[in-house]
Write an enzyme that holds these catalytic residues in place. Structure first.
Site, short mmCIF file in Angstrom:
data_model
loop_
_atom_site.label_atom_id
_atom_site.label_comp_id
_atom_site.label_asym_id
_atom_site.label_seq_id
_atom_site.Cartn_x
_atom_site.Cartn_y
_atom_site.Cartn_z
N HIS A 111 -57.65 -56.30 3.66
CA HIS A 111 -56.94 -55.09 3.20
C HIS A 111 -57.18 -53.89 4.13
CE1 HIS A 111 -55.59 -56.97 -0.42
NE2 HIS A 111 -56.80 -57.16 -0.91
N ASP A 148 -55.36 -65.80 0.50
CA ASP A 148 -55.96 -65.00 -0.57
C ASP A 148 -54.86 -64.62 -1.57
OD1 ASP A 148 -58.61 -63.10 -1.02
OD2 ASP A 148 -56.76 -62.13 -1.72
N HIS A 150 -54.25 -61.91 -2.90
CA HIS A 150 -53.69 -60.58 -2.62
C HIS A 150 -53.10 -60.55 -1.21
CE1 HIS A 150 -57.01 -60.08 -5.57
NE2 HIS A 150 -56.12 -59.32 -6.17
N ASP A 227 -59.12 -66.61 -4.80
CA ASP A 227 -58.85 -65.90 -6.05
C ASP A 227 -57.53 -66.30 -6.70
OD1 ASP A 227 -57.78 -64.67 -3.82
OD2 ASP A 227 -58.51 -62.66 -4.30
#
Ligand code: ZN
Length: 284
Positions: A111, A148, A150, A227
């Site tokens: 991120h 991931d 996200h 995740d």
């Protein structure tokens, strides 16, 4: 597979924060049950960070001068974030030398943008490693696969428009950080609806791997987050640990020099997910 790891990455934590040291502690314990070569990384030099982040951001991480509610400041975080980036670099160098390598470290990185600390991430580990290899002419074309849950907004922002890099991301949508809804230039996004299960996810992985095969990179970097597991407390997907065995197997079947950099994954099943992924990679 080489595992790159330093127990120093356990040396920061915030009460109640999902990105906790126990994630790595339990995953390392599971991986120790199989024969692997373990390497200990060094913190990367500032020059490596400055290829992808601004000098102002580097200084802000040193002194805690940034605002992101998910990403607290710790007095030792500057050194530990450099250690996590150094681990990604060491894993990448192992891959170029012919051995796949997994950087089992925290903090995660995908991120973190050019000038922004964000989402548990301080420096963008995978981007720092990729930018270094390209700058040093150790690779000409590098694909980054990010699975991931996200979207890897930081990695996309850093490499968007760079013909030497293909960024391919699979992620839940809608979900934090609410980017990656469409594909742009060299960035291919696979937004997946909440509750996506193993069959649909593996279908998307196959599509993603086909894009990478067409790009024909010298090297594959994997931003591996775990995740999408059905028990993950901060997402809403429906994979199980065995899905990650198949993900590892299918990526390894590309037979590209590859390194893997850990991103997220917060369920109690996290360590199982990491171990089955590595096992699948090694048992095609
Ligand atoms: Zn994540």
């Amino acid at each position: 597979m080489v595992i790159v790891h330093s127990p120093r990455c356990l040396e920061y934590s915030a009460p109640g924060h999902p990105e906790r040291p126990e994630r790595i502690l339990t995953a390392a314990a599971e991986l120790e049950e199989s024969p692997h070569t373990w390497l200990v990384p060094e913190p990367c030099p500032e020059a490596d960070i400055l290829r992808v982040h601004t000098a102002a951001m580097l200084r802000d991480v040193q002194i805690g001068h940034y605002e992101d509610v998910d990403t607290p400041h710790f007095t030792n975080i500057y050194e530990l974030a450099r250690l996590s980036a150094g681990s990604a670099i060491l894993a990448a160098e192992q891959a170029l030398a012919g051995t796949p390598a997994f950087s089992l470290m925290r903090p995660p990185g995908h991120h973190a943008e050019h000038n922004r600390v964000m989402g548990f991430c301080y420096f963008n580990n995978v981007a720092i490693a990729v930018a270094k290899l390209l700058a040093e002419n150790k690779a000409r074309h590098i694909a980054i696969l990010d699975f991931d849950c996200h979207h890897g907004n930081g990695t996309e922002a850093i490499f968007r428009g760079d013909d030497h890099v293909l960024f391919v991301s699979l992620h839940q949508s809608p979900c934090y950080p609410n980017t990656g809804l469409v594909s742009l230039e060299n960035c291919v996004n696979f937004p997946l609806p909440p509750r996506t299960g193993p069959a649909e996810f593996l279908h998307a992985i196959d599509d993603a791997l086909a894009k990478i095969r067409t790009f024909a990179p010298d090297l594959l970097a994997v931003s591996a987050g775990f995740d999408m597991h059905e028990d993950d407390p901060i997402t809403d997907m429906a994979l199980d640990a065995e899905t990650y065995r198949e993900v590892g197997r299918r990526i390894a079947a590309l037979r590209l020099p590859s390194f893997i950099v850990l991103e997220g994954g917060y369920a109690n099943a996290f360590a199982d997910c990491v171990a089955t992924f590595v096992d699948g990679w090694e048992s095609p």
